[in-house]
Scaffold this active site. Structure first.
Site, PDB file in Angstrom:
ATOM      1  N   GLU A  99       0.842  -1.211   0.000  1.00  0.00           N
ATOM      2  CA  GLU A  99       0.000   0.000   0.000  1.00  0.00           C
ATOM      3  C   GLU A  99       0.870   1.251   0.000  1.00  0.00           C
ATOM      4  OE1 GLU A  99      -3.162  -0.120  -0.582  1.00  0.00           O
ATOM      5  OE2 GLU A  99      -3.116  -2.300  -0.463  1.00  0.00           O
ATOM      6  N   TRP A 125       1.882   1.808  -3.388  1.00  0.00           N
ATOM      7  CA  TRP A 125       0.812   2.457  -4.186  1.00  0.00           C
ATOM      8  C   TRP A 125       0.960   3.976  -4.113  1.00  0.00           C
ATOM      9  CZ3 TRP A 125      -2.476   1.214  -7.871  1.00  0.00           C
ATOM     10  CH2 TRP A 125      -2.963  -0.091  -7.987  1.00  0.00           C
ATOM     11  N   TRP A 174     -21.726  12.922 -18.934  1.00  0.00           N
ATOM     12  CA  TRP A 174     -22.052  13.040 -17.505  1.00  0.00           C
ATOM     13  C   TRP A 174     -23.443  13.643 -17.336  1.00  0.00           C
ATOM     14  CZ3 TRP A 174     -18.665  10.294 -15.065  1.00  0.00           C
ATOM     15  CH2 TRP A 174     -17.319  10.318 -15.412  1.00  0.00           C
ATOM     16  N   ASN A 178     -10.744   3.059   3.342  1.00  0.00           N
ATOM     17  CA  ASN A 178     -10.441   2.863   1.916  1.00  0.00           C
ATOM     18  C   ASN A 178     -11.531   2.097   1.165  1.00  0.00           C
ATOM     19  OD1 ASN A 178      -8.638   2.852  -0.467  1.00  0.00           O
ATOM     20  ND2 ASN A 178      -8.675   0.642  -0.096  1.00  0.00           N
ATOM     21  N   TRP A 211     -16.060  12.579 -12.174  1.00  0.00           N
ATOM     22  CA  TRP A 211     -15.216  12.244 -11.022  1.00  0.00           C
ATOM     23  C   TRP A 211     -14.555  13.472 -10.408  1.00  0.00           C
ATOM     24  CZ3 TRP A 211     -10.118  13.581 -11.309  1.00  0.00           C
ATOM     25  CH2 TRP A 211      -9.563  13.767 -12.582  1.00  0.00           C
ATOM     26  N   TRP A 230      -9.259   8.556  -7.782  1.00  0.00           N
ATOM     27  CA  TRP A 230     -10.536   8.880  -8.455  1.00  0.00           C
ATOM     28  C   TRP A 230     -10.513   8.422  -9.908  1.00  0.00           C
ATOM     29  CZ3 TRP A 230     -15.326  10.081  -6.987  1.00  0.00           C
ATOM     30  CH2 TRP A 230     -15.516  10.440  -5.657  1.00  0.00           C
TER      31      TRP A 230
HETATM   32  C1  LIG Z   1     -11.576   7.740  -4.267  1.00  0.00           C
HETATM   33  C2  LIG Z   1     -10.357   7.614  -3.386  1.00  0.00           C
HETATM   34  C3  LIG Z   1      -9.683   8.760  -2.960  1.00  0.00           C
HETATM   35  C4  LIG Z   1      -8.543   8.650  -2.167  1.00  0.00           C
HETATM   36  N1  LIG Z   1      -7.909   9.802  -1.754  1.00  0.00           N
HETATM   37  C5  LIG Z   1      -6.791   9.713  -1.003  1.00  0.00           C
HETATM   38  C6  LIG Z   1      -6.123  10.885  -0.567  1.00  0.00           C
HETATM   39  O1  LIG Z   1      -6.498  12.019  -0.872  1.00  0.00           O
HETATM   40  N2  LIG Z   1      -5.024  10.728   0.228  1.00  0.00           N
HETATM   41  C7  LIG Z   1      -4.544   9.499   0.578  1.00  0.00           C
HETATM   42  O2  LIG Z   1      -3.539   9.419   1.281  1.00  0.00           O
HETATM   43  N3  LIG Z   1      -5.147   8.374   0.149  1.00  0.00           N
HETATM   44  C8  LIG Z   1      -6.253   8.437  -0.618  1.00  0.00           C
HETATM   45  N4  LIG Z   1      -6.881   7.286  -1.023  1.00  0.00           N
HETATM   46  C9  LIG Z   1      -6.228   5.985  -0.767  1.00  0.00           C
HETATM   47  C10 LIG Z   1      -6.628   5.271   0.531  1.00  0.00           C
HETATM   48  O3  LIG Z   1      -8.022   5.239   0.662  1.00  0.00           O
HETATM   49  C11 LIG Z   1      -6.030   5.914   1.783  1.00  0.00           C
HETATM   50  O4  LIG Z   1      -4.645   6.112   1.621  1.00  0.00           O
HETATM   51  C12 LIG Z   1      -6.240   5.002   2.995  1.00  0.00           C
HETATM   52  O5  LIG Z   1      -7.609   4.787   3.211  1.00  0.00           O
HETATM   53  C13 LIG Z   1      -5.627   5.626   4.208  1.00  0.00           C
HETATM   54  O6  LIG Z   1      -5.907   4.876   5.354  1.00  0.00           O
HETATM   55  P1  LIG Z   1      -4.739   4.178   6.160  1.00  0.00           P
HETATM   56  O7  LIG Z   1      -3.652   5.161   6.415  1.00  0.00           O
HETATM   57  O8  LIG Z   1      -5.361   3.531   7.329  1.00  0.00           O
HETATM   58  O9  LIG Z   1      -4.230   3.111   5.107  1.00  0.00           O
HETATM   59  P2  LIG Z   1      -3.402   1.769   5.289  1.00  0.00           P
HETATM   60  O10 LIG Z   1      -4.206   0.680   4.718  1.00  0.00           O
HETATM   61  O11 LIG Z   1      -2.918   1.603   6.666  1.00  0.00           O
HETATM   62  O12 LIG Z   1      -2.174   1.993   4.294  1.00  0.00           O
HETATM   63  C14 LIG Z   1      -0.929   2.575   4.708  1.00  0.00           C
HETATM   64  C15 LIG Z   1      -0.594   3.758   3.817  1.00  0.00           C
HETATM   65  O13 LIG Z   1      -0.473   3.346   2.462  1.00  0.00           O
HETATM   66  C16 LIG Z   1      -0.953   4.374   1.592  1.00  0.00           C
HETATM   67  N5  LIG Z   1      -2.114   3.858   0.853  1.00  0.00           N
HETATM   68  C17 LIG Z   1      -3.054   2.994   1.274  1.00  0.00           C
HETATM   69  N6  LIG Z   1      -3.944   2.733   0.293  1.00  0.00           N
HETATM   70  C18 LIG Z   1      -3.551   3.458  -0.770  1.00  0.00           C
HETATM   71  C19 LIG Z   1      -4.053   3.635  -2.089  1.00  0.00           C
HETATM   72  N7  LIG Z   1      -5.130   2.978  -2.517  1.00  0.00           N
HETATM   73  N8  LIG Z   1      -3.420   4.487  -2.917  1.00  0.00           N
HETATM   74  C20 LIG Z   1      -2.315   5.151  -2.511  1.00  0.00           C
HETATM   75  N9  LIG Z   1      -1.785   5.021  -1.278  1.00  0.00           N
HETATM   76  C21 LIG Z   1      -2.401   4.196  -0.424  1.00  0.00           C
HETATM   77  C22 LIG Z   1      -1.404   5.515   2.474  1.00  0.00           C
HETATM   78  O14 LIG Z   1      -0.359   6.466   2.566  1.00  0.00           O
HETATM   79  C23 LIG Z   1      -1.664   4.830   3.802  1.00  0.00           C
HETATM   80  O15 LIG Z   1      -1.547   5.687   4.900  1.00  0.00           O
HETATM   81  C24 LIG Z   1      -8.044   7.373  -1.812  1.00  0.00           C
HETATM   82  C25 LIG Z   1      -8.731   6.231  -2.234  1.00  0.00           C
HETATM   83  C26 LIG Z   1      -9.876   6.349  -3.001  1.00  0.00           C
HETATM   84  C27 LIG Z   1     -10.580   5.106  -3.457  1.00  0.00           C
END
Ligand SMILES: Cc1cc2nc3c(=O)[nH]c(=O)nc-3n(C[C@H](O)[C@H](O)[C@H](O)COP(=O)(O)OP(=O)(O)OC[C@H]3O[C@@H](n4cnc5c(N)ncnc54)[C@H](O)[C@@H]3O)c2cc1C
Length: 491
Positions: free
Chosen positions: A282, A285, A313, A348, A366, A389
């Protein structure tokens, strides 16, 4: 005495593993630590309201840490070049150090500043403080940036991860001159936190910004929740993810620090390896999003796949408002949108569901969703938000196919089977039994009565019926396929 050097903090509000700060200290000269509230100056995207709330706490915490190390934070306001030139005039600084940032306007601005200051004879040095790898470091065999995540991840895993630098114990400083004091602005006076009305009352109970709190959250997560993360991360009712995202967003913790801590733990407890790998993927990612933002600077503004330029749209403002307020009549969607409003964060899995719902069920561009998230998420991130997005919309460089349309009822039943998440954020449904909580319209009248629910009165009926909405979305998408084809999605 040697002329001082400047460290410009930008979304890297930490002392540990901060290469710009470390390099400045290594010069042996007095170090002036500054940050600039640039806001909308120089074409930068103005920070959203929830992120501003976080920034306040982050800057306060940074100043406290700097003071413990014998320094303090010089807070400036306005266009960056003017602010920096004013500090140089007031201090005679000979060099400036910063960690890089990657949105197009930020890169353009930093290049301009670098040129101007270098022309003035200053040394300007930049570093990687935000990512595991710079966007240009991980390339495919043809020497090009990866377009798809899995091979990118493989390439990242084959590379060493640089060791994080320890936090400096002391930072050699210089007393503030009158000129510096005159330039500094007061954090409280910047109005980063809302007062009237204070819509962020729940944020403080949920979040503690700052480097020390980021580290503590990481420790708590690794000790308490890493085990089971790979499976548990999809259950929004459980506190099974790290919630490090806003700390990452503001650079209160670095991915190298997380990588090191997780790898160390797995060395001691090898049974955690599968969960650890999932977590680290993650984090990769996040790097991948930044890589794509760097290669495709238009990601936050424009659908990447050209054919989406003609997407029909619907963009009904009533629907957008119902979505924003958590009043679509789909409990899992509404719970997510209300979690976002109340806490500045959303799980997420639910982000994916609500985003799919807005784009596909409501046929709303979006970019409206991206903008709402940008304003309301404490972790609103220039790369992750735009990329995610576009991933959901099916318009991104690497994305989920458009025809994958989440059914909000079955998603709710699968990932929130007891309805606990819905009950937390949609209290008017708290009394609905689990078998109907994700589709209250199917519940017998007696069940709704017992639960105190009157559809369309205490809780809305579905804003659009799932089946026809799905068909409408697919037809809209097919109209593109019948017409002009883009190249990016058809690989
Ligand atoms: C529509 C949409 C919008 C999003 N907008 C953002 C945003 O503005 N900022 C943001 O940080 N994340 C965003 N995310 C990705 C993800 O949802 C969040 O990073 C995650 O929910 C953060 O929770 P966590 O720190 O507990 O994640 P954990 O599951 O604990 O993951 C650890 C770290 O990995 C990174 N990470 C996790 N999932 C993703 C992912 N899918 N893409 C990129 N990095 C990821 C984050 O930095 C996160 O803190 C978005 C996802 C979606 C579907």
């Amino acid at each position: 005495m040697a002329s001082p050097v400047l460290v410009w903090f930008r979304d890297d509000y930490r002392l540990g593993d901060n290469p710009a700060l470390a390099a400045a200290i290594e010069t042996g000269a007095p170090v002036i630590c500054l940050t600039i509230l640039e806001n909308a100056a120089d074409g930068l995207r103005p920070m959203g309201a929830a992120a501003r709330w976080w920034l306040h706490g982050s800057l306060k915490a940074l100043d406290e840490s700097l003071r413990k190390a014998g320094s303090r934070l010089l807070l400036l306001h306005g266009p960056a070049l003017e602010a920096i030139e004013a500090v140089i005039s007031a201090t005679g600084a000979s060099a400036i150090f910063w960690n890089r940032r990657y949105a197009a306007a930020e890169i353009a601005l930093d290049s301009t500043i670098k040129k101007r200051l270098t022309d003035r004879g200053l040394s300007v040095q930049s570093f990687n403080g935000r990512l595991l790898n710079e966007p240009w470091q991980v390339l495919n065999q043809a020497g090009k940036p990866f377009q798809v995540f899995t091979p990118y991840l493989r390439a990242v895993l084959a590379r060493p991860v640089e060791a994080p630098r320890p936090a400096p114990r002391t930072i050699p400083g210089t007393p503030w001159s009158k000129g510096m004091t005159a330039l500094s602005v007061d954090l409280e006076g910047l109005g980063l936190r809302p007062t009237n009305p204070d819509w962020a009352t729940e944020f403080g109970g949920t979040w503690q910004p700052g480097e020390r709190n980021a580290r503590q959250r990481l420790i708590d997560f690794l000790e308490g929740s890493l085990q089971g993360y790979a499976l548990g991360r999809d259950a929004p009712a459980r506190d099974a993810t790290s919630r490090l995202s806003p700390h990452f967003r503001f650079g209160e913790i670095s991915p190298r620090q997380v990588w090191r801590a997780v790898s160390h733990l797995v060395g001691e407890r090898p049974e955690l390896a599968p969960d650890a790998q999932k977590l680290l993927s993650e984090v990769v990612w996040r790097d991948f999003s930044y890589q794509l933002l760097h290669v495709y600077p238009h990601l936050p503004e424009k659908s990447h796949a050209p054919r989406f330029a003609k997407f029909p749209w619907d963009n009904d403002p009533k629907n957008l408002k119902a979505w924003q307020r958590g009043r679509t009549g789909y409990p899992i969607v509404d719970a997510g949108m209300r979690q976002l409003w109340r806490t500045g964060w959303m799980h997420n899995r639910v982000r994916m569901i609500v985003a799919s719902f807005l784009v596909k069920h409501l046929l709303t561009d979006w970019r409206h969703g991206e903008a709402w998230f940008w304003d309301t998420l404490v972790d609103a991130d220039p790369a992750n938000n735009a990329f995610s997005w576009q991933w959901i919309a099916g318009s991104g460089p690497d994305s989920s196919p458009f025809h994958r349309i989440f059914n909000p009822v079955t998603q709710g039943e699968k990932f929130d089977p007891k309805g606990d998440y819905v009950r937390t954020f949609v209290p008017e449904l708290a009394g609905v039994p689990a078998n109907f909580i994700h589709k209250p319209w199917d519940a017998p009248a007696s069940v709704l009565k017992d639960a105190g629910v009157e559809l369309d009165k205490t809780y809305p009926g579905p804003i659009v019926p799932h089946g026809p909405a799905r068909e409408r979305a697919l037809a809209a998408f097919r109209s593109l396929r019948d017409g002009e084809y883009g190249t990016e999605l058809d690989r």
